[in-house]
Design a protein around this motif. Structure first.
Motif, PDB file in Angstrom:
ATOM      1  N   ASP A 207       0.851  -1.180   0.000  1.00  0.00           N
ATOM      2  CA  ASP A 207       0.000   0.000   0.000  1.00  0.00           C
ATOM      3  C   ASP A 207       0.895   1.240   0.000  1.00  0.00           C
ATOM      4  O   ASP A 207       2.112   1.147   0.092  1.00  0.00           O
ATOM      5  N   LYS A 208       0.289   2.400  -0.120  1.00  0.00           N
ATOM      6  CA  LYS A 208       1.082   3.631  -0.238  1.00  0.00           C
ATOM      7  C   LYS A 208       1.944   3.879   0.997  1.00  0.00           C
ATOM      8  O   LYS A 208       3.058   4.371   0.885  1.00  0.00           O
ATOM      9  N   TYR A 209       1.473   3.517   2.188  1.00  0.00           N
ATOM     10  CA  TYR A 209       2.252   3.734   3.404  1.00  0.00           C
ATOM     11  C   TYR A 209       3.476   2.821   3.449  1.00  0.00           C
ATOM     12  O   TYR A 209       4.571   3.247   3.793  1.00  0.00           O
ATOM     13  N   THR A 210       3.277   1.553   3.091  1.00  0.00           N
ATOM     14  CA  THR A 210       4.390   0.606   3.100  1.00  0.00           C
ATOM     15  C   THR A 210       5.417   0.985   2.041  1.00  0.00           C
ATOM     16  O   THR A 210       6.620   0.936   2.297  1.00  0.00           O
ATOM     17  N   GLU A 211       4.959   1.354   0.862  1.00  0.00           N
ATOM     18  CA  GLU A 211       5.884   1.740  -0.208  1.00  0.00           C
ATOM     19  C   GLU A 211       6.726   2.943   0.215  1.00  0.00           C
ATOM     20  O   GLU A 211       7.944   2.954   0.038  1.00  0.00           O
ATOM     21  N   PHE A 212       6.089   3.954   0.787  1.00  0.00           N
ATOM     22  CA  PHE A 212       6.809   5.138   1.232  1.00  0.00           C
ATOM     23  C   PHE A 212       7.764   4.782   2.370  1.00  0.00           C
ATOM     24  O   PHE A 212       8.897   5.260   2.424  1.00  0.00           O
ATOM     25  N   LEU A 213       7.326   3.922   3.260  1.00  0.00           N
ATOM     26  CA  LEU A 213       8.159   3.468   4.373  1.00  0.00           C
ATOM     27  C   LEU A 213       9.411   2.761   3.862  1.00  0.00           C
ATOM     28  O   LEU A 213      10.516   2.992   4.370  1.00  0.00           O
ATOM     29  N   LEU A 214       9.274   1.917   2.842  1.00  0.00           N
ATOM     30  CA  LEU A 214      10.431   1.218   2.280  1.00  0.00           C
ATOM     31  C   LEU A 214      11.431   2.202   1.678  1.00  0.00           C
ATOM     32  O   LEU A 214      12.650   2.041   1.851  1.00  0.00           O
ATOM     33  N   ILE A 215      10.937   3.214   1.000  1.00  0.00           N
ATOM     34  CA  ILE A 215      11.820   4.231   0.427  1.00  0.00           C
ATOM     35  C   ILE A 215      12.586   4.953   1.529  1.00  0.00           C
ATOM     36  O   ILE A 215      13.806   5.139   1.449  1.00  0.00           O
ATOM     37  N   LEU A 216      11.879   5.352   2.587  1.00  0.00           N
ATOM     38  CA  LEU A 216      12.538   6.066   3.690  1.00  0.00           C
ATOM     39  C   LEU A 216      13.528   5.176   4.437  1.00  0.00           C
ATOM     40  O   LEU A 216      14.608   5.631   4.827  1.00  0.00           O
ATOM     41  N   LEU A 217      13.186   3.905   4.621  1.00  0.00           N
ATOM     42  CA  LEU A 217      14.113   2.990   5.300  1.00  0.00           C
ATOM     43  C   LEU A 217      15.373   2.778   4.471  1.00  0.00           C
ATOM     44  O   LEU A 217      16.483   2.725   5.022  1.00  0.00           O
ATOM     45  N   LYS A 218      15.224   2.658   3.167  1.00  0.00           N
ATOM     46  CA  LYS A 218      16.397   2.495   2.299  1.00  0.00           C
ATOM     47  C   LYS A 218      17.320   3.708   2.409  1.00  0.00           C
ATOM     48  O   LYS A 218      18.540   3.569   2.476  1.00  0.00           O
ATOM     49  N   ARG A 219      16.735   4.901   2.473  1.00  0.00           N
ATOM     50  CA  ARG A 219      17.536   6.125   2.623  1.00  0.00           C
ATOM     51  C   ARG A 219      18.138   6.245   4.023  1.00  0.00           C
ATOM     52  O   ARG A 219      19.183   6.854   4.198  1.00  0.00           O
ATOM     53  N   LEU A 220      17.468   5.679   5.015  1.00  0.00           N
ATOM     54  CA  LEU A 220      17.917   5.771   6.401  1.00  0.00           C
ATOM     55  C   LEU A 220      19.086   4.828   6.702  1.00  0.00           C
ATOM     56  O   LEU A 220      19.948   5.150   7.517  1.00  0.00           O
ATOM     57  N   LEU A 221      19.127   3.679   6.053  1.00  0.00           N
ATOM     58  CA  LEU A 221      20.126   2.658   6.389  1.00  0.00           C
ATOM     59  C   LEU A 221      21.587   3.131   6.328  1.00  0.00           C
ATOM     60  O   LEU A 221      22.362   2.761   7.208  1.00  0.00           O
ATOM     61  N   PRO A 222      22.002   3.946   5.359  1.00  0.00           N
ATOM     62  CA  PRO A 222      23.401   4.419   5.393  1.00  0.00           C
ATOM     63  C   PRO A 222      23.729   5.245   6.643  1.00  0.00           C
ATOM     64  O   PRO A 222      24.837   5.192   7.156  1.00  0.00           O
ATOM     65  N   ALA A 223      22.738   5.976   7.146  1.00  0.00           N
ATOM     66  CA  ALA A 223      22.945   6.768   8.362  1.00  0.00           C
ATOM     67  C   ALA A 223      22.818   5.916   9.624  1.00  0.00           C
ATOM     68  O   ALA A 223      23.314   6.303  10.679  1.00  0.00           O
ATOM     69  N   ARG A 224      22.153   4.775   9.531  1.00  0.00           N
ATOM     70  CA  ARG A 224      21.949   3.874  10.670  1.00  0.00           C
ATOM     71  C   ARG A 224      22.396   2.458  10.321  1.00  0.00           C
ATOM     72  O   ARG A 224      21.584   1.551  10.186  1.00  0.00           O
ATOM     73  N   PRO A 225      23.703   2.220  10.166  1.00  0.00           N
ATOM     74  CA  PRO A 225      24.155   0.874   9.807  1.00  0.00           C
ATOM     75  C   PRO A 225      23.848  -0.168  10.882  1.00  0.00           C
ATOM     76  O   PRO A 225      23.861  -1.364  10.609  1.00  0.00           O
ATOM     77  N   ASP A 226      23.552   0.283  12.095  1.00  0.00           N
ATOM     78  CA  ASP A 226      23.197  -0.644  13.178  1.00  0.00           C
ATOM     79  C   ASP A 226      21.728  -1.076  13.126  1.00  0.00           C
ATOM     80  O   ASP A 226      21.344  -2.038  13.783  1.00  0.00           O
ATOM     81  N   LEU A 227      20.906  -0.393  12.350  1.00  0.00           N
ATOM     82  CA  LEU A 227      19.481  -0.724  12.241  1.00  0.00           C
ATOM     83  C   LEU A 227      19.302  -1.960  11.366  1.00  0.00           C
ATOM     84  O   LEU A 227      19.856  -2.048  10.277  1.00  0.00           O
ATOM     85  N   ARG A 228      18.531  -2.903  11.849  1.00  0.00           N
ATOM     86  CA  ARG A 228      18.247  -4.129  11.098  1.00  0.00           C
ATOM     87  C   ARG A 228      16.822  -4.049  10.560  1.00  0.00           C
ATOM     88  O   ARG A 228      15.887  -3.807  11.315  1.00  0.00           O
ATOM     89  N   VAL A 229      16.684  -4.239   9.260  1.00  0.00           N
ATOM     90  CA  VAL A 229      15.384  -4.198   8.602  1.00  0.00           C
ATOM     91  C   VAL A 229      15.107  -5.582   8.031  1.00  0.00           C
ATOM     92  O   VAL A 229      15.946  -6.150   7.333  1.00  0.00           O
ATOM     93  N   VAL A 230      13.942  -6.123   8.353  1.00  0.00           N
ATOM     94  CA  VAL A 230      13.530  -7.438   7.852  1.00  0.00           C
ATOM     95  C   VAL A 230      12.191  -7.264   7.148  1.00  0.00           C
ATOM     96  O   VAL A 230      11.235  -6.752   7.738  1.00  0.00           O
TER      97      VAL A 230
END
Length: 180
Positions: free
Chosen positions: A108-131
């Motif tokens: 859905d639109k929320y999940t899609e937007f969330l995935l985009i933001l998480l992908k952008r966030l990961l370089p700044a948060r290498p300790d964050l684990r996304v599953v």
């Protein structure tokens, strides 16, 4: 990326494995998205019950208009929209060590937007684990989107899933389908 059949334990068992892991569990803070409010509440209650606890202690939930989280909550079930709201006030999601996106195939639109933001966030948060978890998923598509991350498949169901057809006691000949 975690792909597995319905009933294999993605939603209820994977977060508990993280909580129970001696290296991860003691300091972790997990948020797990559920596509609907009723799913977030019922899964939180189920997981808390499996752990012989009540919701709001170690396991909690937060949906629009309702919350059962406390200062000891380490696993929260939320909707994608609510996690997006939390991202707006905490752009690096510092309060979480793990983000689990369940039923990611619904897209859905929320999940899609969330995935985009998480992908952008990961370089700044290498300790964050996304599953990312789903029963029906083109895992290679999501793995490629996240830079070739590992993709695992759970082979069989741990819990049987049955379909029952219930007839409505009225003049209508419609039948409702209930899946457990």
């Amino acid at each position: 990326v975690l792909c597995g059949e319905t009933g294999c334990g993605k939603t209820t068992q994977v977060p508990q494995f993280l909580l129970d892991d001696p290296a991860t569990g003691p300091g972790c803070s997990i948020v797990c998205t559920q596509p609907r409010r009723i799913s977030a509440v019922s899964v939180a209650e189920r997981v808390a019950s499996e752990r012989c606890e009540s919701t709001g202690a170690l396991v909690g939930f937060a949906v629009r208009g309702q919350s059962a989280e406390g200062r000891d909550t380490q696993l929260s079930f939320v909707t994608p929209g609510l996690l997006l709201r939390r991202l707006s006030s905490d752009p690096t999601l510092r309060r979480y060590t793990h983000v689990l996106i369940d039923e990611v195939h619904e897209q859905d639109k929320y999940t899609e937007f969330l995935l985009i933001l998480l992908k952008r966030l990961l370089p700044a948060r290498p300790d964050l684990r996304v599953v990312l978890m789903s029963a029906t998923l083109r895992s290679e598509t999501f793995a490629d989107f996240f830079g070739g991350c590992p993709a695992l498949t759970i082979g069989t169901s741990m819990f049987p899933v049955a379909t029952f057809f219930l007839e409505v006691p009225s003049t209508s000949s419609r039948a409702f389908r209930a899946t457990t």
